[in-house]
Write an enzyme that holds these catalytic residues in place. Structure first.
Site, short mmCIF file in Angstrom:
data_model
loop_
_atom_site.label_atom_id
_atom_site.label_comp_id
_atom_site.label_asym_id
_atom_site.label_seq_id
_atom_site.Cartn_x
_atom_site.Cartn_y
_atom_site.Cartn_z
N LYS A 227 80.68 24.69 46.34
CA LYS A 227 80.86 25.77 45.36
C LYS A 227 80.18 25.32 44.06
CE LYS A 227 84.45 28.78 43.51
NZ LYS A 227 85.91 29.07 43.50
N GLU B 263 85.48 35.75 39.59
CA GLU B 263 84.91 35.26 40.85
C GLU B 263 84.96 36.35 41.92
OE1 GLU B 263 85.77 30.69 41.48
OE2 GLU B 263 87.62 31.75 40.95
#
Length: 125
Positions: free
Chosen positions: A98, A21
């Site tokens: 997200k 990420e």
């Protein structure tokens, strides 16, 4: 309390706890509902009498694209604080989406929503 809403603000950030990420980044989407009394602005027709939502949108996206944090909870808190820094904003509801979260099962979205108001403004009401 009147509301100004900014929906679907997008930015690419490197937030998350996993190395992938941080390295690759991903899209985050933010919805912001700003509690503002718009009466003075409506009467005067003057931007100075209300929240400048264009400037606030830029601040939100800058936070999304800025310094990485582990949790979207932290990001939501930072965005809420930035919105409340505008003197016209009395309260705020921030939702951070997200949609590409690293989850191993099918899903549509992951969100965190926070509602905040400044203590000084809360006591004045």
């Amino acid at each position: 309390m009147d509301r100004i809403e900014l929906l679907g603000l997008r930015g690419r950030g490197r937030h998350g706890v996993f190395p992938r990420e941080r390295a690759e980044g991903q899209t985050f989407i933010v919805d912001a509902a700003l509690g503002v009394d718009v009466r003075a602005a409506a009467v005067s027709d003057d931007l100075a009498a209300t929240a400048d939502y264009g400037a606030i949108a830029e601040k939100i996206v800058a936070l999304v694209e800025g310094e990485p944090v582990n949790l979207i909870e932290t990001l939501a808190e930072r965005i809420a604080a930035a919105c409340l820094a505008d003197p016209a904003v009395r309260e705020v509801q921030i939702t951070v989406h997200k949609p590409d979260a690293p989850i191993s099962v099918p899903f549509d979205d992951v969100t965190v929503t926070v509602r905040r108001r400044t203590e000084a403004r809360q006591e004045a009401r």
